[in-house]
Design a protein around this motif. Structure first.
Motif, PDB file in Angstrom:
ATOM      1  N   ASN A   1       0.609  -1.197  -0.119  1.00 47.59           N
ATOM      2  CA  ASN A   1      -0.162   0.080  -0.137  1.00 47.59           C
ATOM      3  C   ASN A   1       0.832   1.213   0.122  1.00 47.59           C
ATOM      4  O   ASN A   1       0.811   1.985   0.826  1.00 47.59           O
ATOM      5  CB  ASN A   1      -0.895  -0.046   1.152  1.00 47.59           C
ATOM      6  CG  ASN A   1      -2.210  -1.225   1.295  1.00 47.59           C
ATOM      7  OD1 ASN A   1      -2.640  -1.471   0.101  1.00 47.59           O
ATOM      8  ND2 ASN A   1      -2.047  -2.062   2.231  1.00 47.59           N
TER       9      ASN A   1
ATOM     10  N   ILE B   1       1.854   4.715  -0.889  1.00 47.58           N
ATOM     11  CA  ILE B   1       1.012   6.222  -1.007  1.00 47.58           C
ATOM     12  C   ILE B   1       1.357   6.726  -2.400  1.00 47.58           C
ATOM     13  O   ILE B   1       2.643   6.765  -2.421  1.00 47.58           O
ATOM     14  CB  ILE B   1       0.601   6.769  -0.053  1.00 47.58           C
ATOM     15  CG1 ILE B   1      -0.390   7.698  -0.103  1.00 47.58           C
ATOM     16  CG2 ILE B   1       1.791   7.782   0.460  1.00 47.58           C
ATOM     17  CD1 ILE B   1      -1.782   6.829   0.199  1.00 47.58           C
TER      18      ILE B   1
ATOM     19  N   THR C   1      -2.734  11.927  -3.551  1.00 53.07           N
ATOM     20  CA  THR C   1      -4.147  11.446  -3.993  1.00 53.07           C
ATOM     21  C   THR C   1      -5.385  12.187  -3.842  1.00 53.07           C
ATOM     22  O   THR C   1      -5.709  12.944  -2.753  1.00 53.07           O
ATOM     23  CB  THR C   1      -4.159  10.178  -3.255  1.00 53.07           C
ATOM     24  OG1 THR C   1      -2.908   9.273  -3.273  1.00 53.07           O
ATOM     25  CG2 THR C   1      -5.402   9.178  -3.479  1.00 53.07           C
TER      26      THR C   1
END
Length: 365
Positions: A30, A32, A36
């Motif tokens: 995950n 990042i 986002t």
């Protein structure tokens, strides 16, 4: 109108770590993205934002309809710009610089269901004015032609040549009120909008914002006939310049010649007066001739920002015969001979600033 706020002149650097919990050495998977934007709507303002050296994507837009302009994504591990899950927004003036292990400049996806049908709403990103670079484009001033790590980029200029095809046959922008009509293709015209805030600007990879070489103010690789550099304009060296035998290069008092760090082959721009050629550079104390760098003044003083001046004569050297200047292409750096009365011209009253490799002015008999 819904808004998530305003982001303007924001830098997001060196991120992308795994935000999940995992005991695996590889993490949870995950990582990042630098920025986002998930379900963000069009009332939000995004301008002058840079994501650099991120482990995953630079910009990721999941759905929503947020618009953005003047976005820079450099040296990120995965994609520079990634849209998905029904994104409907508009992007203008976006710049992606990838190294050799970066993935895509842009990945723009939709979503399929288990039967292969498109899940609505379908992604419909609109982009007007993008410059994506991983290898050199001869229509741009991008240097050098191999992107690997920040350490082997010495200079780049993402703006197109002022007389190049980027300024012809420009499309009309789509309607809707967001896109700005401009007279150029890509993310850049003459305005260096990265100046002063981008990682590239902070670390001396970009020329000063007022630097703009054109065909008329850039010295050619070979000067084969008598040529005068007028003090009424600034001149540029984007590569090595050789004044050939029989030609005289005259530089008026008060003239400034500014040089890039390297050409597309990675060689430092250097002015070479070959055997049988002359330089007549007679400045005055009040109006000296200045050779210097294209870097902005705020980064100076700084050593090693360009090559230098080499004058090659036919005077006698130790051991007799001739020799060649190290580093120059074979046949273009020969000096020495049997004539100590050889005349290569008259340089005087000039500044020599921030040179590299060839140690300022070098005169070889």
């Amino acid at each position: 109108m819904h808004t998530s706020g305003v982001m303007r002149y924001v830098r997001i650097w060196h991120g992308g770590a795994d935000v999940g919990v995992s005991t695996s050495l590889q993490g949870s998977g995950n990582e990042i993205n630098g920025l986002t934007l998930a379900g963000v709507r069009s009332g939000t303002t995004l301008e002058y934002i840079e994501v650099a050296f991120n482990l995953d994507d630079g910009f990721e837009l999941f759905g929503g309809a947020v618009n953005g302009r003047y976005l820079s994504s450099i040296y990120n591990k995965d994609d520079a710009f990634d849209t998905d899950q029904g994104y409907q927004g508009k992007l203008q003036f976006i710049f992606a610089l990838l190294d050799e292990d970066g993935n895509h400049a842009a990945e723009m996806d939709g979503v399929l269901d288990a039967t292969g049908a498109i899940v609505q709403p379908r992604s419909y990103p609109q982009v007007y004015g993008a410059t994506f670079a991983k290898v050199v484009d001869p229509t741009l001033q991008l240097l050098p032609d191999i992107w690997t790590t920040p350490t082997n980029i010495l200079q780049l200029d993402p703006r197109p040549m002022a007389t190049g095809p980027a300024f012809t046959n420009v499309d009309t922008v789509p309607s809707g009120g967001f896109f700005q009509q401009v007279n150029f293709k890509g993310a850049f015209g003459t305005n260096m909008w990265l100046d002063g805030w981008s990682y590239l600007s902070d670390n001396g990879f970009l020329p000063a914002a007022d630097i703009l070489p054109t065909a008329s103010n850039t010295l050619p690789r070979f000067v084969t006939s008598d040529t005068t550099l007028s003090s009424s304009m600034t001149w540029y060296m984007t590569g090595q310049v050789f004044v050939k035998a029989g030609a005289t290069l005259t530089i008026e008092a008060g003239t400034t010649i500014r040089s890039y760090r390297q050409d597309t082959n990675g060689s430092a721009p250097t002015l070479v007066i070959e055997q049988g050629a002359k330089i007549m550079a007679e400045g005055t104390a009040a109006s000296p001739i200045t050779f210097t760098t294209v870097l902005p003044q705020r980064l100076l003083p700084l050593r090693g920002t360009w090559g230098g001046l080499i004058i090659l004569g036919q005077g006698i050297i130790t051991g007799g015969g001739t020799n060649d200047i190290e580093g120059l292409e074979s046949g273009l750096g020969t000096y020495g001979g049997s004539d100590d009365a050889d005349n290569s011209g008259t340089p005087g009253y000039y500044h020599w600033r921030r040179n590299q490799r060839y140690r300022g002015i070098r005169k070889r008999s």
